[in-house]
Design a protein around this motif. Structure first.
Motif, PDB file in Angstrom:
ATOM      1  N   THR A  10      18.351 -39.912  21.209  1.00 56.68           N
ATOM      2  CA  THR A  10      19.372 -39.531  19.915  1.00 56.68           C
ATOM      3  C   THR A  10      19.524 -37.986  19.856  1.00 56.68           C
ATOM      4  O   THR A  10      18.919 -37.219  19.890  1.00 56.68           O
ATOM      5  CB  THR A  10      18.484 -40.419  19.093  1.00 56.68           C
ATOM      6  OG1 THR A  10      17.966 -41.653  19.189  1.00 56.68           O
ATOM      7  CG2 THR A  10      19.375 -40.527  18.019  1.00 56.68           C
ATOM      8  N   GLU A  11      20.943 -37.911  19.444  1.00 61.30           N
ATOM      9  CA  GLU A  11      21.045 -36.537  19.389  1.00 61.30           C
ATOM     10  C   GLU A  11      21.509 -36.604  17.601  1.00 61.30           C
ATOM     11  O   GLU A  11      22.221 -37.450  16.856  1.00 61.30           O
ATOM     12  CB  GLU A  11      22.615 -36.184  20.174  1.00 61.30           C
ATOM     13  CG  GLU A  11      23.253 -35.317  19.672  1.00 61.30           C
ATOM     14  CD  GLU A  11      22.312 -34.564  20.952  1.00 61.30           C
ATOM     15  OE1 GLU A  11      22.789 -32.620  20.411  1.00 61.30           O
ATOM     16  OE2 GLU A  11      22.160 -34.442  21.959  1.00 61.30           O
ATOM     17  N   THR A  12      21.115 -35.674  16.951  1.00 62.14           N
ATOM     18  CA  THR A  12      20.267 -35.488  15.716  1.00 62.14           C
ATOM     19  C   THR A  12      20.849 -34.147  15.231  1.00 62.14           C
ATOM     20  O   THR A  12      20.348 -32.550  16.580  1.00 62.14           O
ATOM     21  CB  THR A  12      19.260 -35.900  15.017  1.00 62.14           C
ATOM     22  OG1 THR A  12      19.438 -35.907  14.000  1.00 62.14           O
ATOM     23  CG2 THR A  12      18.140 -35.147  15.665  1.00 62.14           C
ATOM     24  N   ALA A  13      21.182 -33.723  14.805  1.00 66.09           N
ATOM     25  CA  ALA A  13      21.880 -32.528  13.977  1.00 66.09           C
ATOM     26  C   ALA A  13      20.341 -31.908  12.817  1.00 66.09           C
ATOM     27  O   ALA A  13      20.371 -30.593  11.925  1.00 66.09           O
ATOM     28  CB  ALA A  13      23.060 -31.640  13.131  1.00 66.09           C
ATOM     29  N   ALA A  14      19.746 -32.653  12.558  1.00 62.93           N
ATOM     30  CA  ALA A  14      19.132 -32.419  11.041  1.00 62.93           C
ATOM     31  C   ALA A  14      17.844 -31.950  11.520  1.00 62.93           C
ATOM     32  O   ALA A  14      17.522 -31.662  12.918  1.00 62.93           O
ATOM     33  CB  ALA A  14      18.190 -33.912  11.034  1.00 62.93           C
ATOM     34  N   LYS A  15      16.950 -31.179  10.752  1.00 68.16           N
ATOM     35  CA  LYS A  15      16.573 -29.798  10.490  1.00 68.16           C
ATOM     36  C   LYS A  15      15.086 -30.781  10.267  1.00 68.16           C
ATOM     37  O   LYS A  15      14.407 -30.124  10.896  1.00 68.16           O
ATOM     38  CB  LYS A  15      16.678 -28.944  10.032  1.00 68.16           C
ATOM     39  CG  LYS A  15      18.394 -28.414  10.605  1.00 68.16           C
ATOM     40  CD  LYS A  15      17.696 -27.649  11.674  1.00 68.16           C
ATOM     41  CE  LYS A  15      19.340 -26.811  12.286  1.00 68.16           C
ATOM     42  NZ  LYS A  15      18.731 -26.576  13.883  1.00 68.16           N
ATOM     43  N   ALA A  18      14.061 -35.690   6.001  1.00 69.86           N
ATOM     44  CA  ALA A  18      14.406 -35.857   5.177  1.00 69.86           C
ATOM     45  C   ALA A  18      15.963 -35.741   5.573  1.00 69.86           C
ATOM     46  O   ALA A  18      16.711 -36.749   4.780  1.00 69.86           O
ATOM     47  CB  ALA A  18      14.030 -35.175   3.802  1.00 69.86           C
ATOM     48  N   GLY A  19      16.374 -34.926   6.299  1.00 67.25           N
ATOM     49  CA  GLY A  19      17.856 -34.838   7.033  1.00 67.25           C
ATOM     50  C   GLY A  19      17.840 -36.198   7.516  1.00 67.25           C
ATOM     51  O   GLY A  19      19.396 -36.762   8.422  1.00 67.25           O
ATOM     52  N   LEU A  20      17.011 -36.502   8.996  1.00 67.44           N
ATOM     53  CA  LEU A  20      17.107 -37.482   9.644  1.00 67.44           C
ATOM     54  C   LEU A  20      17.759 -38.966   8.762  1.00 67.44           C
ATOM     55  O   LEU A  20      18.231 -39.427   9.364  1.00 67.44           O
ATOM     56  CB  LEU A  20      16.124 -37.552  10.916  1.00 67.44           C
ATOM     57  CG  LEU A  20      15.989 -38.506  11.965  1.00 67.44           C
ATOM     58  CD1 LEU A  20      16.920 -37.990  12.279  1.00 67.44           C
ATOM     59  CD2 LEU A  20      14.914 -38.420  12.388  1.00 67.44           C
ATOM     60  N   ALA A  21      16.460 -39.073   7.769  1.00 73.22           N
ATOM     61  CA  ALA A  21      16.758 -39.809   7.113  1.00 73.22           C
ATOM     62  C   ALA A  21      17.757 -40.438   6.730  1.00 73.22           C
ATOM     63  O   ALA A  21      18.819 -41.012   6.165  1.00 73.22           O
ATOM     64  CB  ALA A  21      15.785 -40.353   6.099  1.00 73.22           C
ATOM     65  N   ALA A  32       8.943 -46.417   6.820  1.00 72.96           N
ATOM     66  CA  ALA A  32       7.842 -45.268   7.262  1.00 72.96           C
ATOM     67  C   ALA A  32       8.368 -44.784   8.169  1.00 72.96           C
ATOM     68  O   ALA A  32       9.247 -45.326   9.581  1.00 72.96           O
ATOM     69  CB  ALA A  32       7.061 -46.539   7.687  1.00 72.96           C
ATOM     70  N   VAL A  33       7.997 -43.178   8.590  1.00 73.20           N
ATOM     71  CA  VAL A  33       8.410 -42.561  10.336  1.00 73.20           C
ATOM     72  C   VAL A  33       7.256 -41.374  10.503  1.00 73.20           C
ATOM     73  O   VAL A  33       6.278 -41.452   9.004  1.00 73.20           O
ATOM     74  CB  VAL A  33       9.526 -41.488   9.040  1.00 73.20           C
ATOM     75  CG1 VAL A  33       9.615 -40.896  10.644  1.00 73.20           C
ATOM     76  CG2 VAL A  33      10.310 -41.874   8.994  1.00 73.20           C
ATOM     77  N   ALA A  34       7.560 -41.555  11.984  1.00 68.33           N
ATOM     78  CA  ALA A  34       5.861 -41.394  11.958  1.00 68.33           C
ATOM     79  C   ALA A  34       6.683 -40.411  13.859  1.00 68.33           C
ATOM     80  O   ALA A  34       7.696 -40.777  13.503  1.00 68.33           O
ATOM     81  CB  ALA A  34       4.727 -42.003  13.268  1.00 68.33           C
ATOM     82  N   ILE A  35       6.147 -39.443  13.742  1.00 67.90           N
ATOM     83  CA  ILE A  35       6.608 -38.660  14.588  1.00 67.90           C
ATOM     84  C   ILE A  35       4.739 -37.716  15.572  1.00 67.90           C
ATOM     85  O   ILE A  35       4.264 -37.437  14.699  1.00 67.90           O
ATOM     86  CB  ILE A  35       6.728 -37.226  14.176  1.00 67.90           C
ATOM     87  CG1 ILE A  35       7.989 -37.229  13.351  1.00 67.90           C
ATOM     88  CG2 ILE A  35       7.501 -36.141  14.992  1.00 67.90           C
ATOM     89  CD1 ILE A  35       8.486 -35.877  13.090  1.00 67.90           C
ATOM     90  N   ASP A  36       5.213 -37.929  16.720  1.00 68.33           N
ATOM     91  CA  ASP A  36       4.896 -37.849  17.854  1.00 68.33           C
ATOM     92  C   ASP A  36       2.922 -38.230  17.472  1.00 68.33           C
ATOM     93  O   ASP A  36       1.728 -37.525  17.461  1.00 68.33           O
ATOM     94  CB  ASP A  36       4.390 -36.356  18.235  1.00 68.33           C
ATOM     95  CG  ASP A  36       5.000 -36.085  18.990  1.00 68.33           C
ATOM     96  OD1 ASP A  36       6.307 -36.847  19.214  1.00 68.33           O
ATOM     97  OD2 ASP A  36       5.153 -34.760  18.259  1.00 68.33           O
TER      98      ASP A  36
END
Length: 65
Positions: A10-15, A18-21, A32-36
């Motif tokens: 997915t392409e995103t500009a979020a930093k 919260a910005g991604l949400a 719920a969000v998990a990164i790696d």
């Protein structure tokens, strides 16, 4: 930048998470969000950066049985 969200590039500009949400228009509750493979507490969404190549898993709760 490109990230993987639920195994989809997915392409995103979020930093931040919260910005991604906001960009993905996620609901205010039941997400719920998990990164790696590390769960990100909602209270940390605004301070947790999203970086190129991150593997992000988003889980939405739903009612039913």
């Amino acid at each position: 930048m490109k990230v993987n969200i639920n195994n989809k590039e997915t392409e995103t500009a979020a930093k931040s998470v919260a910005g991604l949400a906001e960009e993905l228009q996620l609901p205010a509750k039941g997400v719920a969000v998990a990164i790696d493979n590390k769960l990100v507490a909602r209270t940390d969404w605004s301070i947790t950066p999203v970086e190129e190549g991150d593997n992000i898993v988003i889980i939405k709760a739903f009612c039913g049985g």
